[in-house]
Motif scaffolding. Structure first.
Motif, PDB file in Angstrom:
ATOM      1  N   PRO A   1       3.020  -0.076 -12.389  1.00  0.00           N
ATOM      2  CA  PRO A   1       2.997   1.009 -11.391  1.00  0.00           C
ATOM      3  C   PRO A   1       3.486   0.522 -10.035  1.00  0.00           C
ATOM      4  O   PRO A   1       3.314  -0.649  -9.681  1.00  0.00           O
ATOM      5  N   PRO A   2       4.115   1.372  -9.249  1.00  0.00           N
ATOM      6  CA  PRO A   2       4.589   0.979  -7.917  1.00  0.00           C
ATOM      7  C   PRO A   2       3.423   0.680  -6.991  1.00  0.00           C
ATOM      8  O   PRO A   2       2.299   1.151  -7.193  1.00  0.00           O
ATOM      9  N   LEU A   3       3.708  -0.077  -5.976  1.00  0.00           N
ATOM     10  CA  LEU A   3       2.677  -0.455  -5.016  1.00  0.00           C
ATOM     11  C   LEU A   3       2.285   0.735  -4.150  1.00  0.00           C
ATOM     12  O   LEU A   3       3.111   1.599  -3.830  1.00  0.00           O
ATOM     13  N   ASP A   4       1.013   0.734  -3.746  1.00  0.00           N
ATOM     14  CA  ASP A   4       0.527   1.770  -2.846  1.00  0.00           C
ATOM     15  C   ASP A   4       1.078   1.513  -1.447  1.00  0.00           C
ATOM     16  O   ASP A   4       0.950   0.415  -0.912  1.00  0.00           O
ATOM     17  N   GLN A   5       1.663   2.508  -0.845  1.00  0.00           N
ATOM     18  CA  GLN A   5       2.271   2.363   0.468  1.00  0.00           C
ATOM     19  C   GLN A   5       1.213   2.572   1.544  1.00  0.00           C
ATOM     20  O   GLN A   5       1.074   3.653   2.117  1.00  0.00           O
ATOM     21  N   SER A   6       0.471   1.511   1.821  1.00  0.00           N
ATOM     22  CA  SER A   6      -0.585   1.547   2.825  1.00  0.00           C
ATOM     23  C   SER A   6      -0.444   0.330   3.715  1.00  0.00           C
ATOM     24  O   SER A   6       0.286  -0.613   3.410  1.00  0.00           O
ATOM     25  N   GLY A   7      -1.159   0.357   4.846  1.00  0.00           N
ATOM     26  CA  GLY A   7      -1.107  -0.761   5.776  1.00  0.00           C
ATOM     27  C   GLY A   7      -0.289  -0.436   7.006  1.00  0.00           C
ATOM     28  O   GLY A   7      -0.037   0.738   7.336  1.00  0.00           O
ATOM     29  N   SER A   8       0.120  -1.465   7.718  1.00  0.00           N
ATOM     30  CA  SER A   8       0.894  -1.272   8.943  1.00  0.00           C
ATOM     31  C   SER A   8       2.300  -0.749   8.629  1.00  0.00           C
ATOM     32  O   SER A   8       2.723  -0.703   7.472  1.00  0.00           O
TER      33      SER A   8
ATOM     34  N   LEU B   1       1.144  -9.719   1.814  1.00  0.00           N
ATOM     35  CA  LEU B   1       2.094 -10.647   1.185  1.00  0.00           C
ATOM     36  C   LEU B   1       1.583 -11.086  -0.185  1.00  0.00           C
ATOM     37  O   LEU B   1       2.346 -11.185  -1.148  1.00  0.00           O
ATOM     38  N   ALA B   2       0.261 -11.356  -0.275  1.00  0.00           N
ATOM     39  CA  ALA B   2      -0.315 -11.734  -1.570  1.00  0.00           C
ATOM     40  C   ALA B   2      -0.211 -10.576  -2.560  1.00  0.00           C
ATOM     41  O   ALA B   2       0.075 -10.771  -3.749  1.00  0.00           O
ATOM     42  N   ARG B   3      -0.437  -9.360  -2.072  1.00  0.00           N
ATOM     43  CA  ARG B   3      -0.315  -8.183  -2.947  1.00  0.00           C
ATOM     44  C   ARG B   3       1.122  -8.008  -3.420  1.00  0.00           C
ATOM     45  O   ARG B   3       1.375  -7.682  -4.594  1.00  0.00           O
ATOM     46  N   LEU B   4       2.070  -8.264  -2.528  1.00  0.00           N
ATOM     47  CA  LEU B   4       3.479  -8.151  -2.904  1.00  0.00           C
ATOM     48  C   LEU B   4       3.856  -9.227  -3.918  1.00  0.00           C
ATOM     49  O   LEU B   4       4.615  -8.963  -4.866  1.00  0.00           O
ATOM     50  N   ALA B   5       3.331 -10.451  -3.732  1.00  0.00           N
ATOM     51  CA  ALA B   5       3.617 -11.525  -4.688  1.00  0.00           C
ATOM     52  C   ALA B   5       3.050 -11.189  -6.060  1.00  0.00           C
ATOM     53  O   ALA B   5       3.696 -11.421  -7.096  1.00  0.00           O
ATOM     54  N   GLY B   6       1.833 -10.626  -6.110  1.00  0.00           N
ATOM     55  CA  GLY B   6       1.261 -10.215  -7.391  1.00  0.00           C
ATOM     56  C   GLY B   6       2.079  -9.130  -8.065  1.00  0.00           C
ATOM     57  O   GLY B   6       2.271  -9.154  -9.289  1.00  0.00           O
ATOM     58  N   ALA B   7       2.576  -8.185  -7.260  1.00  0.00           N
ATOM     59  CA  ALA B   7       3.403  -7.126  -7.833  1.00  0.00           C
ATOM     60  C   ALA B   7       4.721  -7.693  -8.368  1.00  0.00           C
ATOM     61  O   ALA B   7       5.229  -7.238  -9.402  1.00  0.00           O
ATOM     62  N   ALA B   8       5.284  -8.686  -7.669  1.00  0.00           N
ATOM     63  CA  ALA B   8       6.531  -9.297  -8.152  1.00  0.00           C
ATOM     64  C   ALA B   8       6.310 -10.017  -9.478  1.00  0.00           C
ATOM     65  O   ALA B   8       7.135  -9.946 -10.389  1.00  0.00           O
TER      66      ALA B   8
ATOM     67  N   GLU C   1       5.233  -2.073   9.275  1.00  0.00           N
ATOM     68  CA  GLU C   1       6.107  -3.078   8.687  1.00  0.00           C
ATOM     69  C   GLU C   1       5.790  -3.301   7.207  1.00  0.00           C
ATOM     70  O   GLU C   1       6.686  -3.452   6.376  1.00  0.00           O
ATOM     71  N   VAL C   2       4.487  -3.301   6.891  1.00  0.00           N
ATOM     72  CA  VAL C   2       4.086  -3.497   5.486  1.00  0.00           C
ATOM     73  C   VAL C   2       4.552  -2.324   4.642  1.00  0.00           C
ATOM     74  O   VAL C   2       5.043  -2.498   3.513  1.00  0.00           O
ATOM     75  N   ARG C   3       4.411  -1.126   5.149  1.00  0.00           N
ATOM     76  CA  ARG C   3       4.848   0.054   4.387  1.00  0.00           C
ATOM     77  C   ARG C   3       6.351   0.016   4.144  1.00  0.00           C
ATOM     78  O   ARG C   3       6.825   0.404   3.080  1.00  0.00           O
ATOM     79  N   GLU C   4       7.117  -0.466   5.137  1.00  0.00           N
ATOM     80  CA  GLU C   4       8.570  -0.559   4.942  1.00  0.00           C
ATOM     81  C   GLU C   4       8.918  -1.562   3.840  1.00  0.00           C
ATOM     82  O   GLU C   4       9.800  -1.304   3.008  1.00  0.00           O
ATOM     83  N   VAL C   5       8.212  -2.713   3.825  1.00  0.00           N
ATOM     84  CA  VAL C   5       8.465  -3.709   2.777  1.00  0.00           C
ATOM     85  C   VAL C   5       8.088  -3.156   1.411  1.00  0.00           C
ATOM     86  O   VAL C   5       8.817  -3.335   0.422  1.00  0.00           O
TER      87      VAL C   5
END
Length: 470
Positions: free
Chosen positions: A231-238, A214-221, A240-244
């Protein structure tokens, strides 16, 4: 700093809830364990004491009074006393108020005794401090019946059992469960504390793993707000996280595509308008009537300025320019020279400014707009640039009439102007400050305005390197 018991972050709230839940659960289970432990110890010790007392009765029963008197002192230990009491000295026990523990112990003694014997059991208070008068009476009565057999203990479970022998005398037996059996189990407390610490630490790690995306997503926003080309976010993690992250990257791509399409459309409109405006200018310049020619040329110039300003505003709000380390003193000196060459009173002050990451073309346009407004309304303009750590501060001050306090926020909106400026001499498109504000926001900065006490307006640009690059 004011301490807040309830944290504001999601991670802090989850850890706090888990900590409170685990602590309450462990304390409750420990309380139940201690209660069951005490009950089990009392029952076990009571069972053993009943067996011992029944054995003593069986040994004493066939003996003569003289043999019993010799044997009683031999049976004395640190936790039990045995004495023979005449029937006339035996106390009367009120069975209606008999303690539940006394009743259980009485039944246990009766189970191990062969034949029927009258049995009296009296549970003594555990602490003379809690029952001072009652404890004193019990102690005196016990010493009287036990013939000075020794003091009562103030801790643990103490009782006196009496069984009437066949000759009518009473065999009194005082037993005290050792204090060590009821000592607080400190090892249990340490185990609970260690378990709370370990569970809380594991909960903190688990919560961090959940909230870190969530913190990584907030920084990207935030980065997307400054630079659409981030650059787009790296699609890693669980899963649900990858879907977000996938949805966020798709949203970013759609926004970039929409902005590019809008810019291309506006550029095409501007280009298409430029050709007929040029033809109109050529035809107007051929008019012989000077007054009409000048009026039409003024209108054409205003239309061209509006088109260019709209394009500047769109480009500034997009933040599509490449970020580069910029030599601020050189940029400011070039602006000063360009305005002085056309006879404007513009001065620049800058002190030891290190290269700063900027979008140089957009930032130059923002400063030019501020200087242009200052020259138009305040004649003389002073530009001062300072660096405070990683924070850049540039102020542009003029000597004009300023802006009313209640109109400052309104002036940052597109196509908004003060009524006093709506004339052919000083009027504009109303995009000057809006363009500056959009460019500063694209740099992750802030624009503020204030009226100086000595007169004039001061516009302050503040940009943080850390916030911009993040």
């Amino acid at each position: 700093m004011k301490w807040r018991p309830w944290p504001h972050s999601l991670a802090g709230q989850m850890v706090w809830i888990l900590f409170i839940g685990v602590t309450l659960a462990l304390i409750s289970s420990a309380a139940i364990h201690l209660y069951d432990r005490n009950e089990a110890m009392v029952q076990m010790e009571g069972l053993q004491a009943a067996q011992r007392f029944a054995s003593i009765v069986q040994v004493m029963e066939p003996l003569t009074p003289a043999e019993r008197a010799k044997l009683a002192p031999i049976l004395k230990t640190s936790n039990q006393f045995v004495a023979l009491v005449d029937a006339k000295d035996a106390p009367q026990i009120d069975h209606s108020t008999e303690d539940a523990r006394a009743g259980r112990l009485k039944r246990l003694i009766a189970r191990y005794l062969e034949g029927e014997h009258p049995i009296l059991v009296e549970v003594l208070p555990t602490s003379t401090e809690q029952h001072p008068m009652q404890g004193m009476r019990q102690m005196m009565r016990h010493r009287h019946h036990m013939a000075g057999g020794g003091p009562l203990f103030n801790h643990g479970f103490s009782y006196i059992a009496r069984v009437q022998l066949s000759d009518g005398r009473w065999l009194a037996y005082h037993n005290h469960l050792p204090e060590e059996a009821f000592i607080w189990p400190w090892h249990l407390l340490w185990s609970i504390l260690i378990l709370i610490v370990v569970v809380t630490a594991l909960a903190f790690l688990a919560v961090r793993l959940v909230t870190r995306p969530l913190a990584r997503l907030a920084g990207a926003a935030r980065a997307l707000g400054h630079d659409l080309r981030s650059p787009p976010l790296d699609q890693s993690g669980s899963r649900e996280v990858r879907e977000v992250v996938t949805a966020f990257n798709a949203m970013q791509a759609r926004i970039v595509q929409h902005v590019q399409e809008r810019s291309a459309m506006l550029a095409a409109v501007s280009h298409d308008l430029h050709t007929p405006l040029t033809r109109m200018r050529l035809r107007v310049e051929m008019l012989k009537e000077a007054k009409l020619r000048d009026a039409l040329l003024g209108n054409l110039t205003e239309m061209e300025n509006m088109t260019e300003s709209a394009m500047d505003y769109i480009q500034g709000s997009e933040g599509m320019e490449e970020v580069r380390l910029t030599d601020l003193p050189s940029l400011l000196e070039e602006l000063e020279e360009s305005w002085r060459e056309i006879g404007q009173d513009v001065t620049v002050q800058c002190c030891d400014l290190s290269p700063f990451p900027l979008m140089p073309r957009s930032f130059r346009r923002a400063l030019s707009n501020l200087i242009q407004n200052g020259v138009k309304y305040g004649k003389r303009v002073e530009v001062k640039a300072t660096m405070h750590g990683e924070r850049l501060r540039i102020s542009v001050a003029d000597q004009g009439p300023g802006i009313p306090e209640d109109q400052m926020e309104r002036m940052l909106r597109p196509f908004k102007r003060l009524d006093a400026s709506r004339n052919s001499k000083t009027g504009g498109t109303g995009l000057g400050l809006s363009i500056v504000d959009s460019i500063v926001q694209a740099h992750g900065g802030k624009l503020t305005m204030r009226n100086r006490p000595e007169g004039g307006l001061e516009v302050i640009l503040t940009i943080s390197k850390k916030a911009f690059l993040s």
